[in-house]
Design a protein around this motif. Structure first.
Motif: not given
Length: 424
Positions: A89-99
């Motif tokens: 498995l590989t990966g991470s996230h695409i959600d962010s902080v507001a800035t």
């Protein structure tokens, strides 16, 4: 597995970079402070949902079979020659902080997809399946718990707990999953993969300081998040004598100063403390604050020292309540993760891959939290860090890693995944 399997892989850096720039257009905004284009994709907002749909489309174009679990975690699977073998498995996230910038989390997800594209184009098969994951609410800024999707997938938190979390507008995570269409049907608890590798920008200056491109991450330091609410009493700024005030704003300031004194004392190891959110009510120029809401972020690579620092803060808060008549406080635990060491064997595979690509590397501890620390509870895990510019600034539109640095990091990821996916 074919005998033609190469010993190492290089990816299409131009295509990788284009993917990063295309995703950065989703949730883009103009940042007045820096004059730069930033990214705002808080978890499960409309922008995040649009980003998810785009990345799913790229996964499907790469031939990945996509599934979505009850936390909105997304997995794209490329089958191996052994259908009974546990996947890499590989990966991470695409959600962010507001800035945010374009790289935090996104490099690991889009880099994983780029690895799949290259394997497909070169006709390379692997014994084990390879999966690319996107984890929900890694940042923790909307629903108050970082690494949330991976924590539920790894079993540290329950799906019921996660679904009930609310943002500052009272919206629940479960409700937002349903609203955006990412309340998937798949069981959230992951069956243990063979290994997990995450490629991420460093978010710090160490690689640049050493003049190297690649970091082999040894682990993640402990993290403690608390929300503290100070309850005082509103009063007129001009008519209320100082000794009769219950000033919640003053108390909040005293907490901030005390946190810095804990850090500066050196009595709690390599402690770091941050108050990243502070608001007073009623927030008027001529009114003594009746309430102050703040967050406290503590980081420490030593769990015992972290516990001592938390105890010292708790004792100070207890004493603070008696410092002004009418002052009280409540605290809420937002998140608490222990120091997580990464697997030596996976670190060695990463280091060897960097050597084989003629890329200098150093070993370092991560100061930031990552999904890898949660998945490490299920399987051997480690991370690859990629050098950033401008002292590694992150969570900021100035966040930047060069096309060459990103390509080098994903070259190392590709070779690492290939070797792990062909292990017996």
């Amino acid at each position: 597995m074919t005998s033609l399997t190469p010993s190492k892989i290089t990816v299409n850096g131009e295509r990788l970079w284009q993917s990063l720039m295309d995703l950065a257009e989703i949730g883009a905004y103009h940042d007045e402070r820096t004059g730069l284009r930033g990214v705002n994709r808080l978890a499960l907002t409309d922008a995040d949902a649009a980003g998810r749909r785009q990345v799913i489309a790229w996964m499907e174009q790469a031939g990945l079979a996509v599934r979505i679990d009850q936390m909105g975690n997304i997995y794209g699977r490329r089958e191996g020659t052994d259908p009974t073998a546990a996947p890499v498995l590989t990966g991470s996230h695409i959600d962010s902080v507001a800035t945010a910038g374009a790289f935090d989390g996104c490099l690991g997800v889009l880099g994983g997809i780029e690895v799949i594209r290259i394997l497909n184009e070169r006709g390379i098969t692997t014994r084990r399946p390879i999966e690319v994951g996107i984890f929900t609410e890694e940042e923790g800024v909307r629903f108050g718990t970082a690494m949330l999707g991976s924590a539920v997938a790894a079993g540290r938190l329950t799906v019921e707990y996660a679904h009930a979390l609310t943002d500052r507008d009272g919206r629940t995570l479960g409700g937002e999953l349903a609203r955006t269409g990412f309340d998937g049907p798949v069981e959230v608890r992951l069956v243990a993969p063979h290994a997990y590798v995450e490629c991420h920008i460093e978010q710090g200056p160490v690689l640049a300081e050493h003049g190297v491109e690649i970091g082999v991450v040894t682990g993640v330091q402990g993290i403690s998040w608390q929300e503290i609410t100070i309850h005082g009493r509103a009063a007129h700024a001009g008519t209320t004598p100082t000794h009769l005030r219950a000033d919640a704003g003053l108390a909040a300031a005293q907490i901030i100063v005390h946190l810095r004194s804990l850090v500066d004392s050196g009595d709690y190891g390599d402690l770091r403390a941050t108050v990243g959110h502070l608001i007073v009510h009623p927030d008027l120029t001529n009114i003594v604050p009746a309430r102050a809401e703040m967050t406290v972020d503590l980081r420490n690579p030593d769990d015992a020292q972290m516990a001592r620092a938390e105890e010292a803060l708790a004792a100070f808060l207890h004493d603070l309540e008696g410092s002004q008549p009418g002052l009280s406080r409540t605290t809420r635990r937002m998140a608490r993760t222990a120091y997580v060491p990464f697997d030596d064997g996976v670190q060695k595979v990463i280091a060897q891959a960097a050597d084989d690509h003629d890329l200098a590397h150093v070993s370092l501890l991560s100061g930031a939290g990552h999904d890898a620390q949660e998945i490490a509870a299920l399987c051997p895990s480690a991370m690859i860090f990629v050098r950033g510019e401008y002292d590694g600034i992150s969570h900021n539109p100035r966040e930047y890693s060069t096309p060459e640095a990103c390509t080098h990091g994903i070259d190392v990821l590709a070779t690492t995944l290939l070797r792990l996916a062909n292990q017996g």
